[in-house]
Design a protein around this motif. Sequence first.
Motif, short mmCIF file in Angstrom:
data_model
loop_
_atom_site.label_atom_id
_atom_site.label_comp_id
_atom_site.label_asym_id
_atom_site.label_seq_id
_atom_site.Cartn_x
_atom_site.Cartn_y
_atom_site.Cartn_z
N ALA A 1 15.28 -15.19 14.41
CA ALA A 1 13.75 -14.03 14.41
C ALA A 1 14.78 -12.58 13.94
CB ALA A 1 14.39 -13.67 16.18
N LEU A 2 13.55 -11.85 13.33
CA LEU A 2 13.59 -10.42 13.00
C LEU A 2 14.30 -9.77 14.19
CD1 LEU A 2 11.23 -10.09 10.15
CD2 LEU A 2 13.95 -11.30 9.71
N PRO A 3 15.56 -8.93 14.11
CA PRO A 3 15.52 -8.07 15.13
C PRO A 3 14.05 -6.22 15.24
CG PRO A 3 16.81 -7.69 13.30
CD PRO A 3 16.49 -9.12 12.85
N PRO A 4 14.97 -5.66 15.44
CA PRO A 4 14.23 -4.44 15.95
C PRO A 4 14.55 -3.56 14.79
CG PRO A 4 15.02 -4.94 18.04
CD PRO A 4 15.16 -5.66 17.15
N GLU A 5 15.22 -3.46 14.12
CA GLU A 5 15.63 -2.61 12.73
C GLU A 5 14.61 -2.99 11.37
OE1 GLU A 5 18.38 -4.17 13.70
OE2 GLU A 5 19.80 -5.03 11.82
N PHE A 6 13.77 -3.86 11.41
CA PHE A 6 12.81 -4.43 10.61
C PHE A 6 11.70 -4.02 11.13
CE2 PHE A 6 14.81 -6.45 7.63
CZ PHE A 6 16.11 -7.37 8.18
N LEU A 7 11.40 -3.69 12.01
CA LEU A 7 9.68 -3.18 12.14
C LEU A 7 9.17 -2.28 11.33
CD1 LEU A 7 9.79 -3.18 16.44
CD2 LEU A 7 8.83 -4.66 15.01
N PRO A 8 10.40 -0.66 11.39
CA PRO A 8 9.32 0.01 10.38
C PRO A 8 9.11 -0.69 9.06
CG PRO A 8 11.88 0.60 10.88
CD PRO A 8 11.87 -1.23 11.64
N PHE A 9 9.15 -2.38 8.80
CA PHE A 9 8.63 -3.30 7.68
C PHE A 9 7.67 -4.27 7.68
CE2 PHE A 9 11.59 -0.51 4.74
CZ PHE A 9 12.60 -0.75 5.85
N ALA A 10 6.96 -3.93 9.45
CA ALA A 10 6.42 -4.74 9.42
C ALA A 10 4.49 -4.56 9.05
CB ALA A 10 6.29 -5.03 11.01
N ALA A 11 3.92 -5.26 7.97
CA ALA A 11 2.95 -5.46 7.90
C ALA A 11 1.59 -4.31 9.07
CB ALA A 11 2.31 -6.72 7.35
N GLU A 12 2.27 -4.33 9.89
CA GLU A 12 0.83 -3.93 10.84
C GLU A 12 1.11 -2.06 10.84
OE1 GLU A 12 3.18 -6.42 11.78
OE2 GLU A 12 1.67 -7.75 12.58
N ARG A 13 1.61 -1.28 9.89
CA ARG A 13 1.66 -0.72 9.60
C ARG A 13 0.64 0.43 8.47
NH1 ARG A 13 5.79 -2.76 6.02
NH2 ARG A 13 5.71 -1.22 3.44
N PHE A 14 0.00 -0.54 8.04
CA PHE A 14 -1.13 -0.90 7.38
C PHE A 14 -2.17 -1.61 8.05
CE2 PHE A 14 1.34 -0.37 4.35
CZ PHE A 14 1.70 -1.83 3.58
N ASP A 15 -2.26 -0.88 9.71
CA ASP A 15 -3.16 -1.32 10.26
C ASP A 15 -3.98 -2.78 9.53
OD1 ASP A 15 -3.96 0.01 12.24
OD2 ASP A 15 -5.27 1.11 11.90
N VAL A 16 -3.46 -3.58 9.26
CA VAL A 16 -4.16 -4.75 9.07
C VAL A 16 -4.19 -5.51 9.79
CG1 VAL A 16 -4.24 -6.23 7.87
CG2 VAL A 16 -3.39 -4.51 6.34
N ARG A 17 -5.06 -6.47 10.53
CA ARG A 17 -5.19 -7.64 10.88
C ARG A 17 -4.81 -8.69 10.62
NH1 ARG A 17 -10.72 -6.90 14.12
NH2 ARG A 17 -10.93 -9.30 12.90
N PRO B 1 0.83 -1.11 0.31
CA PRO B 1 -0.12 0.05 -0.08
C PRO B 1 0.77 1.62 0.01
CG PRO B 1 -0.68 -1.35 1.70
CD PRO B 1 0.74 -2.37 1.29
N ASP B 2 1.78 1.84 0.39
CA ASP B 2 2.41 2.56 1.17
C ASP B 2 4.07 2.16 0.07
OD1 ASP B 2 4.12 0.76 2.22
OD2 ASP B 2 4.33 2.01 3.92
N GLY B 3 4.29 1.26 -0.89
CA GLY B 3 5.24 1.11 -1.89
C GLY B 3 6.39 0.39 -1.04
N PHE B 4 6.45 0.12 0.04
CA PHE B 4 7.98 -0.27 0.71
C PHE B 4 7.85 -1.58 1.20
CE2 PHE B 4 9.20 4.12 1.07
CZ PHE B 4 8.47 4.94 1.53
N PRO B 5 8.88 -1.97 1.36
CA PRO B 5 8.85 -3.69 1.61
C PRO B 5 8.27 -4.03 3.48
CG PRO B 5 10.87 -2.57 0.92
CD PRO B 5 10.32 -1.80 1.05
N ILE B 6 7.98 -5.33 2.92
CA ILE B 6 7.48 -6.14 4.07
C ILE B 6 8.26 -6.85 4.43
CG2 ILE B 6 5.06 -6.59 4.96
CD1 ILE B 6 3.39 -5.68 2.60
N TYR B 7 8.67 -7.04 5.77
CA TYR B 7 9.74 -8.10 6.51
C TYR B 7 8.64 -8.11 7.65
CZ TYR B 7 13.36 -6.34 3.07
OH TYR B 7 13.81 -5.79 1.77
N ALA B 8 8.13 -9.86 7.72
CA ALA B 8 7.83 -9.63 9.09
C ALA B 8 7.91 -11.70 9.45
CB ALA B 8 6.15 -10.04 8.69
N GLN B 9 7.49 -11.34 10.88
CA GLN B 9 8.10 -12.62 11.52
C GLN B 9 6.41 -13.06 11.43
OE1 GLN B 9 11.10 -13.49 14.20
NE2 GLN B 9 10.98 -15.69 13.90
N SER B 10 5.69 -14.15 12.24
CA SER B 10 4.55 -14.66 11.84
C SER B 10 4.66 -14.91 13.75
CB SER B 10 4.42 -15.86 11.38
OG SER B 10 2.98 -16.37 12.25
#
Lengths: 474, 373, 103
Positions: free
Chosen positions: B354-370, B312-321
Motif C-alpha cells: 500500500a502507498l502511504p498518504p505521503e504519496f497522495l500529492p503524486f496521485a494521477a487524480e490531481r489531473f482530474d483524469v478519470r 502534465p505538470d512535470g511532477f512524478p506520478i505514483y499511484a496504486q490502482s
Amino acid sequence: MNNIDVAIVGAGPAGLAAATRCREFGLDVTLFDEQPAPGGQIYRGVTRSPLQDPSVLGQDYWDGAPLVRAFAASGAGYVNDATVWSVVAANGGVTLGVAAGVPAARTAHMIDARAVILCTGAIERPFPIPGWTLPGVMTAGGAQILLKTAGVVPQGRTVLAGCGPLLWMLAWQYLRAGVAIEAILDTTPRWRMAQALGHAPDFARSPYFAKGRELVRTVRRNVRLVEYVSALAIEGEVAARSVRYRVDEREHTLAADCVLLHQGVVPDVNLAQAAGCSLAWNDLQACFAPATDAWGGTDVAGIYVAGDGGGIAGALAAAPRGRLAALAVANVLGRISHATRDPIARHDRADVATSLRGRAFLDTLYRPTDTFRLPSGATIVCRCEEVDAQTIIALARQGCAGPNQMKAYVRCGMGPCQGRFCGLTVNALIAREQRRDPADVGYYRLRFPVKPVTLTEIAAVPTTAEAVKSVVRP
Amino acid sequence: MTTRHVDVAVIGGGLVGAAIAFGLRALGPRLAVLDEGDVAWRASRGNFGLIWVQGKGQGLPAYGAWTQQSARAWPELAAALHKNTGVDVALRQRGGLHVCLSAEELDARAATMSALLAQSGFERYAIEVLDRAGVVARLPGVGPDVVGGTWSELDGDCNPLRLLRGLHAAIAAAGGEIITGAAIDVIEPRAHGFVLRSARGVFECETLVLAAGLGNARLAPMAGLAAPVVPNKGHIIVTERVAPFLSMPLETIRQTDEGTVMIGDSQQARGFDDTLELPVLAVLANRAAQVFPQLRGVRVNRTWAALRVMSPDGFPIYAQSTRHPGAFLATCHSGVTLAAAHAYYLAPAIGAGALPPEFLPFAAERFDVRAAA
Amino acid sequence: MFARLPDAAHLRDVVDIIVDGTAVVARAGDTVAAALLAAGFERCRTSPVGGAPRAPFCMMGVCFDCLVTIDGIGSQQACLVAIAPGMRIDTQRGARAIDGAAA
C-alpha cells in the motif's frame, strides 16, 4: 556553393564517376572529400604519389588517374580537406554540415542540395586479436596508404597477417619496392577453398582472375607463406615485438616489429545510418550496408549511396555504381527522362555485372572465420574505450538486449571512431551468445556528427527562434 | 508459450523500474523486471546524471521534500551498489551551480528561487544567489558572459549509465531476473494478480509495477490506472575526454568521471520523435562556449536526442490502482535524482502492499483524469 | 620501424618540422602521421582511458588512434593533416588539457 543540385561525399572512384556523370547532364554538383587530393583510398594519392617508379604500385592503381582527370575536366565543384559531419534530409532536399580547411583555418558550412550521393567507401573490418592496439600494428590498408602517399615502408621484421586480396596486393607491392617480409600468416582455413569452389568458374571469367593468379604466384615464390593459421596474438609491452600463431594445434612465435593486419573491408555506414537510412545485413560478407534499390536510392528521399559504402563490390564496380546513382538523381531532378536514363543505365549495369564476376568466390573464400571475428578474454573489442571481449560476453550472456544497451552499459562505441572498429564485433558476440541472427541483433544507433567536430563548428550551425526557446527557458 | 510466475513483476527496466526492483531485490527470483528491446525510446539512455535539488517543487512542495529525501538517501544507494556489485557510480554531492548569462536571466532566476522557497509548507534549504564574483570564486575559468548564478550545496551528480548497470547487476546478484525483449502487449487483471503477455512469453504476478516510461500511457488503463505522460525531447552534446577542469556540476554542463563533458539541456514537445535537431545543438554549444570559452576547440564525439517522460505538470506520478490494488504506477523525468527515494521509500511501500498518504500529492487524480474504472 | 623508400626520398622536397620540441625532417606532401612514422616515432599518444601507448593504425581517418596536438590545437588526426614548414607537433599524453583549469 551553398545551394546546389547535387552534393557528393567522397572522392573515390564512385564519387568521382558520379560527379563527372552529373556534370554531363548539366547538374550543379560539388564533391566533398576529407583528403587533400582526390582518389579515395583505393586510388589514394594517385595525382601526387611520390613514387617515381610507377610499376611498384601496379597498373590497377594508375587506373584511377583517368577518373580523376575526367572529374577535374568536368567543371564540378570540389572541396578538399572537408569533413561532412551531418546530412539532414528535409523539405524535399538535403542539408550537409561541412567542416573544411586545415586545422588552423577551419570553416563551417551548411550546404543545401536537392540530392546527395554518399560515396564514403569502405573501412577495414575489425581484426580483434590480442595486442592489436599496440604501436607497430597497423592495417594492411594503412600500410598501403603510407606506401602510396609517402613512399614510407616498414623497415624491421614485418609480418602480414589475415586474409583477402589486399594482403596479397600489399605483399606484391612490397616485393617490387624491395621491402623484406618475414612471413604472410594466412588465416584462410583449409576448408574454405572447397566452399568457394562452387563459385570458381565465375571467378575464372572475372577481371581479377588472371591478374590475381600471377600476383599470388609471385608472392608465393618470394615470401614465406604460413597457411591455415587458426590463432593469432601480438605480443609486446609498449610495442609489437612478436607474433604468436597456431597452425594445426602447434604454436609458433615469430619476432616482429611491424604487424600488418587485414581481413577484408566493410562499408562505412555511419553517415548513411545517422541520416536515417536503414541498414541491411549481408551474411556472406558478414557486415551491414545501407539498404538500397537498384539505383543506390536509400529509404530516405534525396539520399543515394554508391560504391563500397553501399556494399562491398570492389573498385571496378564503384565507378559504374556512381554513374547509376547520378543517372537516378538526374532523372529525379528532372534533367533526363526515363527514356534517356534507361539505355545508359544498361551499359553501367553491364559494367557492374562484369566487375562483380568473381566476387562471390572471393567473398566466400575470404570470409573471416568466427575465431577472428569473435574475440575472447582480455582482447580489446572497443579500441577507443578499451572495452574487452569478456566484459561484453558476460553482459551478452546476461541478456543484454543489443549493441545499444551494451554501449550504455560499458561505453563500447562511445569513442571518436563511433563504433567503426567495434560495432561488428559487438554485434557478432551478442549474436553468438544469445543465438540470434546478426540482422536481428542490429547495430549502434548513430547520430551527427559522424566524425568529431569542435564545439565551435557545432555552434556555427544556424539557429532558429524555436531552438533558442527550447534551451533558454526563463 | 511459456508461463512464468513471480510475486512482483516490474514492467520497465529503466532507471525507475530498476531502482524500484533494487529496493525489492530481497525477493530474489520471485522478482522479475520486464524490459523491451535494444532500439526503444529509453529515457534512461538519455540521462544527464544530475542529482539535483535546487529549483524543484514550484507548485508542489511535496516534490521539493521528496527530492531532498532522495538526495539524503543517495550516499546509501551508492554505497550499497558498490558493495553489492563493485560498480562505482561516481557520486558527487558537493553542491551545484545554475549559471546565468545575463542580468535578466539572473534576476528571473533569483525571483524564481525566492518564490520556490516562500511556498507554504515548502521544506526550505539554502539557495545562494551569486554575483559574478561569487561564481568566479567557485569556478575561476568561467567566461566573461557569466553574470552570476544560484548555488545549492545539496546538488550533485553521478554516472547515470553506471547507475543503471549497477542497479541491474544488483538485481541479478540477488537472484532477480531482468528479461529483455519482453515488451508487454497486454495486461489481464485476475482475481489475485495479473497475467502479462509478451513476445517472450506469459508472466503471472501478484504485484505489478508499471515503470515503462512512455509505455505507461498505454499500459496503465489495462490495470485500472492512468498515466497521462507525453514525450519531451531533450538534446545532449558529449565531448571527447579532457583533463579534469570542472569538479562540480552546473545544471547544464558537467564533466563526467571519465573526463568527457556533457552539455544540455533543451526541452521540446515533438511527440514520439527523437530526431536530432542541429539548430538546438548549436544553441547548446553556443551557451556552453559562453560559460567555458576554453571548450570552444574541444571535439564533440557524440550527441543524442532522447525523450523525457513528462506528466502534465512535470511532477512524478505514483499511484496504486483502487480497482486492482496489486497494481502500482511510477513515472517521473528525474530518474537519477529520485533513484534513492524509489529504492528506499517507494519500493518498500509497494512491497508492503500500500502507498502511504505521503504519496497522495503524486496521485494521477490531481489531473482530474478519470482512471479506467 | 619505418623508412622512406629511396625512390621517394627527393632531397628537394625536404620540410623541417618540430616534434615534441625536436627538429625532424619530413617530406613535402607527407601527412603528419607519415612524417612521424618515417622519423621513427613509435607512438603518437597515450590513451586517456588507460594510458596505453597508441600509434597510427588505419591511416585513413577512421580509427582516431593518431591524435596529436598540431600548432597548439589538440586532438588532430595526424593522418589527415599535411605537414607545413615549421609545424609544431606534440604527442598527446592522456586526456587533452584545455586552458584555464578551474576548481
